[in-house]
Scaffold this motif. Sequence first.
Motif, short mmCIF file in Angstrom:
data_model
loop_
_atom_site.label_atom_id
_atom_site.label_comp_id
_atom_site.label_asym_id
_atom_site.label_seq_id
_atom_site.Cartn_x
_atom_site.Cartn_y
_atom_site.Cartn_z
N GLY A 1 102.93 59.68 113.71
CA GLY A 1 104.18 60.36 114.06
C GLY A 1 105.21 60.29 112.96
N LEU A 2 104.75 60.29 111.68
CA LEU A 2 105.65 60.15 110.54
C LEU A 2 105.47 61.30 109.56
CD1 LEU A 2 105.21 56.32 109.81
CD2 LEU A 2 107.11 57.43 111.01
N SER A 3 106.54 61.57 108.81
CA SER A 3 106.51 62.57 107.73
C SER A 3 107.20 62.00 106.51
CB SER A 3 107.21 63.86 108.16
OG SER A 3 106.55 64.46 109.26
N TRP A 4 106.76 62.46 105.32
CA TRP A 4 107.34 62.01 104.05
C TRP A 4 107.57 63.23 103.17
CZ3 TRP A 4 103.06 60.04 106.47
CH2 TRP A 4 103.15 58.73 106.94
N GLU A 5 108.72 63.25 102.51
CA GLU A 5 109.12 64.40 101.70
C GLU A 5 108.84 64.13 100.22
OE1 GLU A 5 111.06 68.28 102.21
OE2 GLU A 5 110.84 66.70 103.72
N TYR A 6 108.22 65.09 99.54
CA TYR A 6 108.03 65.04 98.10
C TYR A 6 109.29 65.56 97.40
CZ TYR A 6 102.94 64.32 98.52
OH TYR A 6 101.69 63.83 98.80
N ARG A 7 109.53 65.06 96.20
CA ARG A 7 110.70 65.48 95.41
C ARG A 7 110.23 66.15 94.13
NH1 ARG A 7 113.58 62.78 91.33
NH2 ARG A 7 112.14 61.01 91.60
N GLU A 8 110.79 67.30 93.80
CA GLU A 8 110.42 68.01 92.58
C GLU A 8 111.06 67.31 91.39
OE1 GLU A 8 110.01 72.55 90.81
OE2 GLU A 8 111.44 72.15 92.43
N THR A 9 110.23 66.82 90.46
CA THR A 9 110.73 66.10 89.29
C THR A 9 110.76 66.98 88.05
OG1 THR A 9 108.50 65.24 88.91
CG2 THR A 9 110.02 63.86 90.17
N LYS A 10 109.95 67.99 88.00
CA LYS A 10 109.99 69.02 86.97
C LYS A 10 109.28 70.24 87.53
CE LYS A 10 105.99 67.13 84.44
NZ LYS A 10 105.53 66.61 83.12
N PRO A 11 109.46 71.42 86.91
CA PRO A 11 108.93 72.64 87.52
C PRO A 11 107.46 72.53 87.93
CG PRO A 11 110.30 73.20 85.64
CD PRO A 11 110.18 71.70 85.65
N GLY A 12 107.23 72.72 89.23
CA GLY A 12 105.88 72.72 89.75
C GLY A 12 105.30 71.35 90.04
N THR A 13 106.04 70.27 89.73
CA THR A 13 105.56 68.91 89.93
C THR A 13 106.37 68.24 91.04
OG1 THR A 13 104.86 68.68 87.63
CG2 THR A 13 105.20 66.65 88.86
N TYR A 14 105.69 67.80 92.08
CA TYR A 14 106.34 67.20 93.24
C TYR A 14 105.82 65.78 93.42
CZ TYR A 14 107.81 71.98 94.03
OH TYR A 14 108.37 73.23 93.86
N GLU A 15 106.74 64.85 93.61
CA GLU A 15 106.43 63.43 93.52
C GLU A 15 106.83 62.72 94.79
OE1 GLU A 15 108.36 59.86 90.89
OE2 GLU A 15 107.69 61.66 89.82
N LEU A 16 105.95 61.82 95.24
CA LEU A 16 106.21 60.99 96.42
C LEU A 16 106.25 59.54 95.95
CD1 LEU A 16 106.60 60.97 99.51
CD2 LEU A 16 104.11 60.77 99.73
N SER A 17 107.46 58.98 95.87
CA SER A 17 107.62 57.61 95.37
C SER A 17 107.91 56.65 96.52
CB SER A 17 108.77 57.56 94.35
OG SER A 17 108.51 58.40 93.26
N GLY A 18 107.56 55.39 96.30
CA GLY A 18 107.87 54.38 97.29
C GLY A 18 107.11 54.54 98.59
N PHE A 19 106.01 55.26 98.55
CA PHE A 19 105.21 55.52 99.74
C PHE A 19 104.17 54.41 99.89
CE2 PHE A 19 101.28 57.68 101.39
CZ PHE A 19 101.73 57.86 102.68
N LEU A 20 104.16 53.75 101.06
CA LEU A 20 103.18 52.70 101.29
C LEU A 20 101.80 53.31 101.30
CD1 LEU A 20 104.95 50.58 104.06
CD2 LEU A 20 104.77 50.08 101.62
N PRO A 21 100.81 52.63 100.70
CA PRO A 21 99.46 53.19 100.65
C PRO A 21 98.98 53.61 102.03
CG PRO A 21 99.58 51.21 99.29
CD PRO A 21 100.89 51.32 100.03
N PRO A 22 98.43 54.82 102.15
CA PRO A 22 97.94 55.29 103.45
C PRO A 22 96.77 54.45 103.94
CG PRO A 22 97.29 56.79 101.71
CD PRO A 22 98.22 55.81 101.09
N ARG A 23 96.58 54.42 105.24
CA ARG A 23 95.55 53.57 105.83
C ARG A 23 94.25 54.33 105.99
NH1 ARG A 23 98.97 52.04 110.91
NH2 ARG A 23 96.87 51.91 111.82
N PRO A 24 93.12 53.73 105.57
CA PRO A 24 91.81 54.37 105.79
C PRO A 24 91.59 54.63 107.28
CG PRO A 24 91.60 52.53 104.26
CD PRO A 24 93.00 52.48 104.81
#
Length: 368
Positions: A94-117
């Motif tokens: 029940g969670l969502s995380w937003e990517y941030r555009e760091t340069k044209p066409g490149t979207y970055e997700l920082s500080g995201f806890l590793p996803p669970r298998p």
Amino acid sequence: MTRLVFQKLLIVLVLFNSCVEKIEFDLDRLDRERLIVSGTLTDLAETQFVYLSQTTSNARQPFLEDGDKGLFTLNDLPRPVSRARVRLHSRELGLSWEYRETKPGTYELSGFLPPRPGLEYELEIWVQEKVYRSQPQRMPEVVGEDQLSFSFERARLENNPEAALIAIATEVTLPNQTGGYYLRWTVEEVYFWDLTFFPNPFNTPPPPCYVTEISDAARITLVNGDLLNRPGAVSSQILAKRLVDQSFLSRHYFNVKQLSITKDAHDYWRKVRQLVNNTGSVFDIPPAPIRGNMYHVDDPEEVVLGYFEVAKAKITRIYTTRADVPFFLEEVCEYVPGKRATEYKPTCLSCNVFPNSTSQQPEWWFDQ
């Protein structure tokens, strides 16, 4: 028929400078652009990336190069897609995380806890008025173990019958189960580059320079566990080959990322490999777009290129030093008295000449 070079953007090991793998193959030029989505979500504690670009089309307007002189430029390369909204969802959490555009066409997700298998994740993209979504991807739970090695050889490379090459290989211990797993590898290089040390009153050396590149991007190494009845067995794989050049004058790392992917992702990469390796006649399988796992919510018939994959991952590193190289390597940046600075190659004068470079030493540089 008008053709273009379609540079497929693929996520690989992204540690410091978001280095992007590029694979080139022909694609018919269409009457409208197509979105290219490239992203891999791993369970490693690393920055996650999504890359968005757009193919050319007959209707695409040229870039305005110089408005005063009325100069325009038109090429067939994909163009980055900016100002999109990119979001990762986990319905089970029940969670969502937003990517941030760091340069044209490149979207970055920082500080995201590793996803669970075992959990499912999906990507959602808003581009202008359109919404694109990935099919849910469940993270695999097993991965193999790599034992890396390197070897040097003389072999044909294009028109050079005696090119000096290095090959990176693995003896991979497969997951201890029968079938139900699919593996892919990517290889990234990070090497130290010696800038020219010009004499100065304070004897101050140039700043350190670490360069990141993708190794042998067109080689796609896959293992389909469903075809093997050998739980925990060892399999030999060639992961990359490349020309030996001056980047081997100093410590040169090969960072190998083994990805445990889904069956659908494996099938996608198998098709890409077949297309990249199709070097037969014009009557062989024709170049064509490969539909990935992204779709336009309001128009499922629209073909979206690329793939968003969710993978369990493991990184293994191996490095060479100059003493390992059996070939002669010329010192191209060595200081020569009387030689003007303008006579040195730009790569001898500034680390910034390299597309993906930094003066910061990787934290793992001396771990091995």
